[in-house]
Write an enzyme that holds these catalytic residues in place. Structure first.
Site, PDB file in Angstrom:
ATOM      1  N   ARG A  79     -18.140   1.514  -0.018  1.00  0.00           N
ATOM      2  CA  ARG A  79     -16.989   0.638   0.186  1.00  0.00           C
ATOM      3  C   ARG A  79     -16.069   1.261   1.232  1.00  0.00           C
ATOM      4  NH1 ARG A  79     -17.640  -2.719  -3.667  1.00  0.00           N
ATOM      5  NH2 ARG A  79     -15.927  -3.965  -2.924  1.00  0.00           N
ATOM      6  N   ASP A 111     -13.232 -10.414  12.263  1.00  0.00           N
ATOM      7  CA  ASP A 111     -13.474  -9.636  11.056  1.00  0.00           C
ATOM      8  C   ASP A 111     -14.909  -9.983  10.644  1.00  0.00           C
ATOM      9  OD1 ASP A 111     -13.770  -8.761   8.475  1.00  0.00           O
ATOM     10  OD2 ASP A 111     -11.822  -9.458   7.779  1.00  0.00           O
ATOM     11  N   THR A 171     -16.013  -4.406   7.000  1.00  0.00           N
ATOM     12  CA  THR A 171     -16.224  -3.500   5.876  1.00  0.00           C
ATOM     13  C   THR A 171     -17.607  -2.888   6.081  1.00  0.00           C
ATOM     14  OG1 THR A 171     -17.152  -5.292   4.552  1.00  0.00           O
ATOM     15  CG2 THR A 171     -14.816  -4.788   4.232  1.00  0.00           C
ATOM     16  N   LYS A 220     -21.120  -4.547   2.685  1.00  0.00           N
ATOM     17  CA  LYS A 220     -21.741  -5.850   2.426  1.00  0.00           C
ATOM     18  C   LYS A 220     -23.149  -5.831   3.036  1.00  0.00           C
ATOM     19  CE  LYS A 220     -17.286  -8.163   1.945  1.00  0.00           C
ATOM     20  NZ  LYS A 220     -16.174  -7.441   2.581  1.00  0.00           N
ATOM     21  N   TYR A 257      -8.925  17.704   2.425  1.00  0.00           N
ATOM     22  CA  TYR A 257      -7.889  16.989   3.181  1.00  0.00           C
ATOM     23  C   TYR A 257      -8.165  17.138   4.665  1.00  0.00           C
ATOM     24  CZ  TYR A 257      -4.171  14.748   0.603  1.00  0.00           C
ATOM     25  OH  TYR A 257      -3.449  13.844  -0.121  1.00  0.00           O
ATOM     26  N   GLU A 260      -6.258  15.100   7.330  1.00  0.00           N
ATOM     27  CA  GLU A 260      -5.427  14.173   8.102  1.00  0.00           C
ATOM     28  C   GLU A 260      -5.549  14.483   9.588  1.00  0.00           C
ATOM     29  OE1 GLU A 260      -2.399  14.897   5.197  1.00  0.00           O
ATOM     30  OE2 GLU A 260      -1.579  12.891   5.579  1.00  0.00           O
TER      31      GLU A 260
END
Ligand code: DSN
Length: 433
Positions: free
Chosen positions: A232, A197, A223, A226, A51, A53
């Site tokens: 991903r 984008d 992203t 691609k 974790y 954060e």
């Protein structure tokens, strides 16, 4: 790697089947790619346990000293790749990146102007079935009916009429380059923020093969899986050397602080909790790969392959929208071939060729049927395929679509596809066959 799944044979079987599917089919989905074993290893690493954060040096948990190193590396490599001044590598996906930007720049009810979904845009660019079209007032620009190209006069007229607070550039199914300078001029005329984008062509942009949105847009999202060939995920970037990068007047020295405060705090805690540190490390690996010179050769080959495939299909009588491609994909209107996108997707699937049905500009069929298919070359280029293979593949596609009801023919194409795939092994280290 797979040995560890011996404890769960049901899952092992699924992974083996998927490896086999990827290895023995021709993957032409424009948004997919095959990551390196290094990216795969990072994504499957023990960083998934942590974790974290917050951001490097400012976490809400102890024990973050090493994941901090991974995130710093991802940030530095991404900045270098795009010559960016600011990046955020935490968005879990492109949609999350877009959401963080919209929620940073807009209030509910503000107007977004983006490319319509049925003209190649993305769900998150204002589609009524997506948060972007529900929280905000969304207006879609369309392509020119004759040329099927972006028409900057139409876009400017629409922007003047609708007065958007944000103009979104970028697409999921547009095969030509974008003139971001023209969009900047339009945005400035109507006082809108300008965003890109660049999820689809990001890898090609990184290597200077297409126009660079960071030079003109207030903010850019992408992203990473691609043309960038990473795990991903999503990212947010802002380019260098703009006096006024967010359209907000601030003293120069405060710009970076303002950007990081607005976007960083919208990503976390605004819309996300704990970052996926294993994926962030895998992003760092992919960015490292993309920084290498060999990635420029790879990216150039993606475009050469797409141009060859488009040309071959056109010579076989296929209607490639706009008459070709500048990037990694093309959209094929199948109307003159008397077959729907849905039927074509299924038929090609039977022959071992994976594509997706796709609406074409001004489509009269529903999104579940469509008049077209979208075809992209990044994944097959990763396998090492070049122009000669693209010519073969165009013929496979034509033979399959011309014999959609002939099961024997589809079976025989399937065998040819498998033989071709064998010459370009994929993940032999993982394969059981
Ligand atoms: N679903 C992706 C694509 O196929 O283009 C976009 O997010």
């Amino acid at each position: 790697m797979l040995n560890y799944l011996n404890s769960d044979l049901e899952i092992l079987k699924i992974v083996q089947l998927e490896i086999d599917r990827q290895a023995n089919n021709l993957e032409l989905i424009a948004s997919e790619n095959f990551v390196s074993l290094a990216v795969l290893s990072a994504a499957g690493s023990v960083l998934t346990n942590k974790y974290a954060e917050g951001y490097p040096g400012k976490r809400y948990y102890g024990g973050c000293e090493f994941v901090d190193m991974a995130e710093e590396l991802a940030r530095e490599r991404l900045k270098k790749l795009f010559n960016a001044e600011y990046v955020n590598v935490q968005p879990h996906s492109g949609s999350q990146a877009n959401m963080a930007v919209y929620m940073s720049l807009l209030k509910p009810g503000d107007t977004i102007l983006g490319l319509s979904l049925d003209h190649g845009g993305h769900l998150t660019h204002g589609s009524p079935v997506n948060f972007s079209g529900q929280i905000y007032r969304s207006v879609g620009y369309t392509l020119n009916k004759e040329t099927k190209l972006l028409d900057y006069n139409i876009i400017e007229d629409l922007a003047k009429k609708e007065k958007p607070k944000l103009i979104v550039t970028g697409a999921s199914a547009y095969s030509r380059d974008w003139d971001y300078k023209k969009f900047r001029e339009i945005a400035d005329k109507v006082g809108a923020f300008l965003m890109c984008d660049m999820a689809h062509p990001a890898g090609l942009i990184a290597k200077g093969l297409l126009n660079n949105p960071l030079e003109y847009c207030d903010v850019v999202t992408s992203t990473t899986h691609k043309t960038l060939r990473g795990p991903r995920g999503g990212v947010i970037l802002i380019g260098k050397d703009k006096e006024n990068p967010m359209g907000i007047k601030t003293p120069k020295g405060d710009r970076l602080k303002l950007m990081s405060e607005v976007f960083d705090s919208m990503v976390m805690p605004g819309i996300q909790g704990g970052p996926l540190m294993h994926i962030i490390m895998a992003k760092a690996v992919a960015f490292g790969e993309a920084l290498q010179d060999s990635f420029a050769d790879y990216s150039r080959q993606i475009i050469k392959n797409a141009k060859t495939l488009a040309k071959e299909l056109m010579s076989l009588g296929y209607d490639v929208i706009s008459g070709g491609t500048d990037n990694h994909l093309m959209l094929v209107d199948l109307t003159n071939k008397n077959i729907s996108g849905k039927k074509a997707e299924n038929t090609l699937g039977e022959a071992g060729i994976t594509v997706n049905k796709n609406m074409i500009p001004f489509d009269t069929k529903s999104p579940f049927v469509t008049s077209g298919i979208r075809i992209g070359t990044p994944a097959l280029t990763t396998r090492g395929m070049k122009e000669d293979e693209m010519k073969l593949i165009a013929n496979f596609i034509d033979k399959a679509l011309s014999n959609a009801e002939n099961k024997e023919m589809l079976k025989s194409i399937r065998a040819d596809v498998k033989a071709l795939c064998k010459n370009f092994p994929l993940y032999p280290e993982l394969s059981q066959n």
